[in-house]
Design an enzyme around this catalytic site. Structure first.
Site, PDB file in Angstrom:
ATOM      1  N   LEU A  98      31.240  88.484  37.947  1.00 33.62           N
ATOM      2  CA  LEU A  98      30.003  87.843  37.517  1.00 33.62           C
ATOM      3  C   LEU A  98      28.991  88.858  37.004  1.00 33.62           C
ATOM      4  O   LEU A  98      28.204  88.576  36.107  1.00 33.62           O
ATOM      5  CB  LEU A  98      29.379  87.047  38.667  1.00 33.62           C
ATOM      6  CG  LEU A  98      30.091  85.761  39.082  1.00 33.62           C
ATOM      7  CD1 LEU A  98      29.417  85.164  40.308  1.00 33.62           C
ATOM      8  CD2 LEU A  98      30.087  84.755  37.945  1.00 33.62           C
ATOM      9  N   GLY A  99      28.990  90.050  37.606  1.00 39.31           N
ATOM     10  CA  GLY A  99      28.024  91.053  37.193  1.00 39.31           C
ATOM     11  C   GLY A  99      28.106  92.286  38.061  1.00 39.31           C
ATOM     12  O   GLY A  99      28.884  92.359  39.019  1.00 39.31           O
ATOM     13  N   GLY A 124      25.423  95.600  39.635  1.00 43.17           N
ATOM     14  CA  GLY A 124      24.111  96.224  39.761  1.00 43.17           C
ATOM     15  C   GLY A 124      24.234  97.601  40.386  1.00 43.17           C
ATOM     16  O   GLY A 124      25.321  98.161  40.490  1.00 43.17           O
ATOM     17  N   LYS A 133      29.950  89.580  46.994  1.00 45.06           N
ATOM     18  CA  LYS A 133      29.263  90.791  46.552  1.00 45.06           C
ATOM     19  C   LYS A 133      29.927  91.990  47.222  1.00 45.06           C
ATOM     20  O   LYS A 133      30.025  92.061  48.444  1.00 45.06           O
ATOM     21  CB  LYS A 133      27.777  90.736  46.916  1.00 45.06           C
ATOM     22  CG  LYS A 133      26.976  91.867  46.287  1.00 45.06           C
ATOM     23  CD  LYS A 133      25.482  91.600  46.406  1.00 45.06           C
ATOM     24  CE  LYS A 133      24.675  92.667  45.707  1.00 45.06           C
ATOM     25  NZ  LYS A 133      23.221  92.404  45.785  1.00 45.06           N
ATOM     26  N   ASP A 160      12.182  91.754  43.583  1.00 42.74           N
ATOM     27  CA  ASP A 160      12.906  91.699  42.304  1.00 42.74           C
ATOM     28  C   ASP A 160      12.862  90.300  41.695  1.00 42.74           C
ATOM     29  O   ASP A 160      13.874  89.753  41.253  1.00 42.74           O
ATOM     30  CB  ASP A 160      14.353  92.154  42.490  1.00 42.74           C
ATOM     31  CG  ASP A 160      14.984  92.664  41.189  1.00 42.74           C
ATOM     32  OD1 ASP A 160      14.227  92.926  40.231  1.00 42.74           O
ATOM     33  OD2 ASP A 160      16.210  92.806  41.141  1.00 42.74           O
TER      34      ASP A 160
END
Length: 485
Positions: A39-40, A42, A64, A162
């Protein structure tokens, strides 16, 4: 397909495979979670869309993986601690219905993982990219909904740090979720003036936060800047003029109309000087509600009216008579569906709707709703008992008094108004969207989860059921007024 989570591999494998064809890595985490795609990524980790193979419905979830980009032992250790702290925070904060729930936290192959509820929807940045800039009405409703989430977050002494369009997801049910608490900070009294880790997205980061001294109002700054970006579609870096020392966002509206009242609220939210900013969520809400008290919704708006926070309604204790003991037991054991059905049964009995008038008891119980005469003559004492039980055992989330408050807050009176009825039915989860024909059936079990269910959803079967005369709610509210409920 099953995604290998080995950082040096990330090979996609067929669904039936248990081990990666390329590196031999196990594809099921904890023998349960099957990663599907990335998904992504960081600064602290990579996220995967996954399937929970343990549950019959095979629901999606988000995994995650801790994968720090920091260099050096001390930096990696600090990053590891922050990841572990994120899991601890999510366990507490995930109790809010608009923050993804933490499902698991574990270590596998010497790597840390956390598993969260998957929110199906689009980020506000994606909404902006797809549909263009937000209108004033959309921003007002967005503000109210996010402020209510932040009120809960701040009450737990947590600063998100954030807030940005990418971390706000508009779900497929048109509800906003605040995600990614990887940068969040728990504030302890002795640490309020201490300099901490500098973290957050630069475009949306308050000046004091960029110096390692975040405040609760730093989240309000980020929220204000987020709104300015959504109104203009322009990077926040370009919306502030360092030469003039002020926001110049109005120069980029390109015809988008924003009132002076909302503009002043946004500029106070986004003030670079912390002491000139709103100091709490409550301060913003009071001013926003004052300015926006006459705003009406439109079906074309992206965001629906946000749910109001549960209000403690003072009420006298009620002596539960024997006919309500079964209802009390069901509510006490959180059997919401059965309690709803029992509420209908006892109300039919009290209203003296005779079984003998029906071919069978099943037909009697399947009666769509009470009629107007039954509602107008329903004993106040019984209405109070039912309302007291529902409100008490749901912590004031369900009950007739809650429904009445929501209905009247939308402008509802004893005179039937089609638009107000649709808005009310949508708010409490009886219909989906603005069309009454989009009725949500009781087979949709998720609406009996008190955490996920909209406020005021229950009781439902007697005055909110399918084919219930819509004007009946007006009559029912009028009866609640007569009974001072």
């Amino acid at each position: 397909m099953r995604q290998c989570v080995n950082p040096d591999c990330l090979f996609l494998n067929p669904d039936s495979f248990q081990f990666c064809q390329k590196c031999g890595n196990k594809l099921l985490l904890r023998e349960r979670y099957a990663p599907q795609s990335i998904l992504g990524q960081g600064g602290f980790g990579r996220t995967f869309l996954a399937i929970d193979e343990d549950k019959p419905s095979k629901p999606y979830c988000v995994i995650k993986q801790f994968l720090p980009q920091a260099q050096g032992t001390d930096s990696i250790e600090k990053a590891s601690q922050l990841f572990a702290q994120e899991a601890q925070r999510l366990e507490e904060l995930g109790k809010h219905p608009q923050i993804p729930e933490l499902m698991a936290y574990f270590t596998s192959d010497n790597r840390q993982y956390l598993v969260q509820e998957f929110v199906k929807g689009e980020t506000l940045q994606t909404e902006l990219d797809k549909n263009g800039v937000f209108s004033e009405q959309q921003i007002k409703k967005l503000l109210i909904e996010v402020l209510q989430i932040l009120e809960f977050v701040h009450s737990k002494q947590v600063i998100h740090r954030d807030i940005k369009p990418e971390n706000l997801i508009l779900s497929s049910e048109n509800k906003l979720f605040l995600v990614d608490f990887g940068a969040a900070k728990i504030v302890k009294p002795q640490q309020r003036t201490a300099t901490g880790t500098i973290i957050g997205s630069a475009e949306y980061c308050a000046p004091e936060q960029s110096m390692g001294k975040p405040l609760f109002s730093s989240d309000l700054y980020s929220l204000g800047v987020t709104c300015l970006h959504l109104l203009t579609g322009v990077s926040p870096f370009d919306l502030y003029s360092p030469m003039e020392g002020e926001w110049v966002w109005r120069d980029f509206l390109n015809g988008n109309v924003v009132s002076d009242e909302l503009g002043k609220i946004l500029e106070k939210l986004a003030s670079p000087i912390a002491k000139h900013r709103y100091q709490s969520v409550k301060d913003v809400m009071q001013e926003l509600n004052f300015v926006d008290q006459n705003v009406r919704r439109s079906p074309s708006q992206i965001l629906p009216p946000p749910p109001q926070p549960p209000v403690k309604i003072p009420r006298p204790s009620v002596t539960v008579t024997s006919q309500y003991q079964k209802l009390e037991k069901l509510l006490a054991t959180r059997k919401w569906r059965e309690a709803d059905e029992e509420t209908k049964r006892v109300m039919l009995v009290v209203a003296e709707v005779k079984k003998s008038d029906f071919e069978s008891e099943e037909d009697w119980l399947n009666l769509k709703s009470l009629d107007f005469k039954s509602i107008d003559n329903f004993p106040c004492e019984d209405l109070r008992s039912i309302d007291w039980l529902w409100a008490t055992y749901s912590n004031d989330k369900f009950g007739f008094s809650v429904q009445k408050r929501i209905y009247q807050s939308l402008g509802g009176t004893e005179d039937f108004d089609h638009n107000i009825w649709n808005a009310f039915a949508n708010r409490v989860g009886w219909i989906k969207g603005e069309v009454y024909e989009n009725f949500l059936y009781h087979s949709d079990v998720s609406f009996y989860n008190i955490k996920k269910s909209p406020e005021g959803r229950l009781p439902h079967l007697v005055v909110g059921g399918y084919h219930c005369p819509r004007g009946l709610v007006c009559s029912f509210v009028s009866r609640l007024e007569d009974c001072e409920i």
